[in-house]
Design a protein around this motif. Sequence first.
Motif, PDB file in Angstrom:
ATOM      1  N   GLY A 684       0.817  -1.212   0.000  1.00 22.74           N
ATOM      2  CA  GLY A 684       0.000   0.000   0.000  1.00 22.74           C
ATOM      3  C   GLY A 684       0.847   1.257   0.000  1.00 22.74           C
ATOM      4  N   LYS A 685       1.890   1.283   0.814  1.00 20.88           N
ATOM      5  CA  LYS A 685       2.787   2.440   0.853  1.00 20.88           C
ATOM      6  C   LYS A 685       3.461   2.653  -0.499  1.00 20.88           C
ATOM      7  N   PHE A 686       3.926   1.565  -1.092  1.00 18.72           N
ATOM      8  CA  PHE A 686       4.644   1.643  -2.367  1.00 18.72           C
ATOM      9  C   PHE A 686       3.747   2.214  -3.462  1.00 18.72           C
ATOM     10  N   ASN A 770       6.591  -2.507 -12.127  1.00 20.47           N
ATOM     11  CA  ASN A 770       7.261  -2.149 -10.869  1.00 20.47           C
ATOM     12  C   ASN A 770       7.597  -3.427 -10.116  1.00 20.47           C
ATOM     13  N   GLU A 771       8.564  -3.308  -9.224  1.00 21.60           N
ATOM     14  CA  GLU A 771       8.962  -4.474  -8.434  1.00 21.60           C
ATOM     15  C   GLU A 771       9.174  -4.062  -6.995  1.00 21.60           C
ATOM     16  N   LEU A 772       8.678  -4.897  -6.085  1.00 21.94           N
ATOM     17  CA  LEU A 772       8.824  -4.640  -4.648  1.00 21.94           C
ATOM     18  C   LEU A 772       9.142  -5.954  -3.956  1.00 21.94           C
ATOM     19  N   LEU A 944       2.916  -4.975 -11.424  1.00 19.97           N
ATOM     20  CA  LEU A 944       3.657  -4.928 -10.170  1.00 19.97           C
ATOM     21  C   LEU A 944       3.990  -6.349  -9.746  1.00 19.97           C
ATOM     22  N   ARG A 945       5.263  -6.576  -9.491  1.00 21.26           N
ATOM     23  CA  ARG A 945       5.738  -7.873  -8.993  1.00 21.26           C
ATOM     24  C   ARG A 945       6.153  -7.665  -7.537  1.00 21.26           C
TER      25      ARG A 945
END
Length: 952
Positions: A684-686, A770-772, A944-945
């Motif tokens: 959520g923050k990302f 995107n990646e997190l 998003l990964r």
Amino acid sequence: MKTSFYRLIRFAFCSFLAFSISANAQVTTSPENQKTGTIPSDNLPITPDVKIGKLPNGLTYYIQNNGKPEDKVELRLAIKAGSILETEDQVGLAHFMEHMNFNGTKNFKKNELVDYLQGIGVEFGADLNAYTSFDETVYILPIPSDDPEKLDKGFQILNDWAGNALLTEKDIDEERGVVIEEYRTRLGAATRMQKNYLDKIAYKSRYAERLPIGTKENLETFDYESVRNFQKDWYRPNLMAVIAVGDLDVETLEKKIIENFSDLKNPENPKPRQEYGSENHEGTLVAIEWDEEATSSQVQIYYKDKGQPQKTLTVKDYRDNVVEGLFDQMINNRLAEFSNKPNPPFIFGFSYKGQIIGNKEAYQSFAQTNETGQMAALKTLLEENERVKRYGFKASEFERAKKDYLVRLERAYKNRDKLESNRIVGRYVQHFLKENPVPGEEWSYNFAQKELPNIKLSEVNALIKDFLHDDNRLVVLTGPKKDGLKKVTEEEVIALLDEVKTSDIKDYEDEAVRSEMMSEKPEKGSIVDTKVNNAGQLNETTTLTLSNGARITYKKTDFKNDEVLFDAFSYGGSSLYSDEDFLQVVYANGGLAEASLDGLSKNDMTKMMSGKIARVRPSIGAFSENLRGSASPKDLETMFQMIHLYFTKLDKDDEAFASYVSKQKAFLSNIASNPNISFSIEVGKFLNEGNPRFSGLPSPEDLDKANYALAYEKYKERFANAGDFNFYFVGNVDEAKIKDLAETYIASLPDNGKRETYNVPTFRPKYGANELVVRKGTEPKSQVRLSWSGETQYDVDEARAFNALAEALSIKLIEKLREEEGGVYGAGARGSISKIPYGSYNFSISFPCAPENVDKLIDASIAEVQKLIDNGPTDEDLDKVKKAKLLSRKDQLEQNRFWLNVIRSADYNKSDINNVLKYEENINALTKKDLQNVAQKYLTKGYLRAVLLPEE
């Protein structure tokens, strides 16, 4: 399949039933089980709605004709065999055997069973399921009853489950990975702590060594013969029951059972079905466990019975259970009052008498508290038990408890002919497994009407003297381990137990409250227009326009005799707040409805509402202000009064808000210690980086700074204009009555003439590639989330296809990731296109897995997505999705909640309510190309990964 850890060991996470009058009850007569010295009474009746029989081989069956929902039968196969019967080489194999029944049987080779059922609209997991516990295994199968071939197949499946699993070496080995992944999902703080105190709950008992999920070591290495032997020993007809409840005549169902189960044979030399229990112990055992990943602090007290559970055999025994239920109601009413105090000793607490394990019952008290409040919570529980022991309950408490008890039985009685089959079938499962009584709603209600006036308060007060004792007692404390937090010691617990016995405890004071919600009715407004919408059609409603501009839309149904559901909204919500104001009130809004209502505190409201069924709760959402509630038709006026008061007389209650903040701190302070929750927070923050209104998980400091005064002022602003609201009522509505109530309590509300809408935010979450990576937790477990999102122009046809695309992909993910790779226990996809506050889409894939399998399983998932982009779904998968949707919709059309959502959503989203009539047509019209088109449009723009990995 879901493995059921013993429910009462984990009762902290279960729903508490205040009126558990049939817990651990029996209906078979047995003189040795009668209480010595009691006067004999009639045996309890069995409801005439059910036919119970037994085949020559010992298999028991229960059959009931029930027409709700139409054209469906709920089938269950219940087996008195669970993990408690496992030998040392079979640990975990009762549950493994359950899995194997879905992976190769005489008539359905591996994967064919799920494939067939999906092909007729039965969803794996949602409909088709099973569970294994210590003492039982239950298989769950809803099946269409309007097709003889499908009905025959349903009974054939039950027959296969009863004893025709193939158990090939290949099938067994392929399923090991799936069960190990299920085992992995259960790893964490709760399991680690439970492992250390389970032997004290199950004192000197086999139960402590037979958790149904088993051990990883044995699941990886057990011999094939071990699971085959478990099947041979325990899957036998004299330990089984077939339960069939649904829209088909009893004679047909009985014939199917006789045809399919008469040939089952018991072993020539069957193993005795041994019962296991827990031994008594001297003194008090104390278990104090803490863990770095624990999310909450809990206190549990068990006063274990020393003898065998008292069976409910007669009407007198049943009456004794009613007395016990009244005790539970009153003690929990008192404990609930504590949770509403400005500085509550716990978030919530409750007590009740019930089974804990095997042959053990106990009087149990439980509380969830803040990380430093365990001793205060324990003291409160002990003192309340001691207070009742010394002084008993008050006559006023007793009368309220009897009213509440009777009104719930009255509701069940009124709805007795409108119960869904899936709510009935469980009764007979429990009658077979535990011999719980099944006298039926009519008998229970008539008995309560007759006998409640004869029950004396002294009978209820006398119970606690048997409940409380200093030996055979257990105290369990669990909570987070962190720097600066002192762990409670066993010596402190024992000292507190001794202290409370001699402490100065005053009697409970039961303050009187007013008897009515409103003493005076407001000056009536009027109905200025009445319009019948879609007359004569399935979606017929009536809309009343009131003199203040408010609109009421209602739909009269006969789905439930004793239910009216309510919803209301007005556009705006917190979107109309400035960024500064929003951040000041975002953590305060949730506490607004905790305040007193026209001087009635939550505790006063509970007392005043005794014998009534009505509730209303307001809220302020991002884009609308809302009310939601429900009522019994007889208490509809009370609900309307509450609606009126939430507009006009919600109090500014600093004490109630302080209580809310205290409980929020206790609940949220360690919640991020759970790796999965922490992962969601970080995602959520990302995604919201740079969002000026992003709030996230509040810290204790955030809650202390929450501006309640401003939140209250904003609430009054948002609810100052009833003329801008739409109100909805669905259920057993008396049209003349609702019109009168609408004029009295809603048309009389203020209207300032303004008609608002919501503000569309300028911020957009991150989308595209995107990646997190989040590292949290010590167990070898990961969580994967792949998501595609962005803005779009809302289109109803695309939204339908997008949702179906996700369901088609879910089928493939289960096939690939679970059945082929053995790498997950569960996996799924979700897809939606939203209209409010702006057109947007979101599509996600999520699954838990082993850290070493993350990349492999992500690659496999993306490969399945690419197949949908390149070719669309297979014909077979699209057909499965369509049938599941249509079967589900058939049930929904007979539910009040469904229609309430349909009617409200049509106005809220400004959509065509007539789409509900075209649902079948629209679903059947979906093509592979439709799904491929939305896959190509939305799933080719990067994703998003996000991956959760354990700490390094």
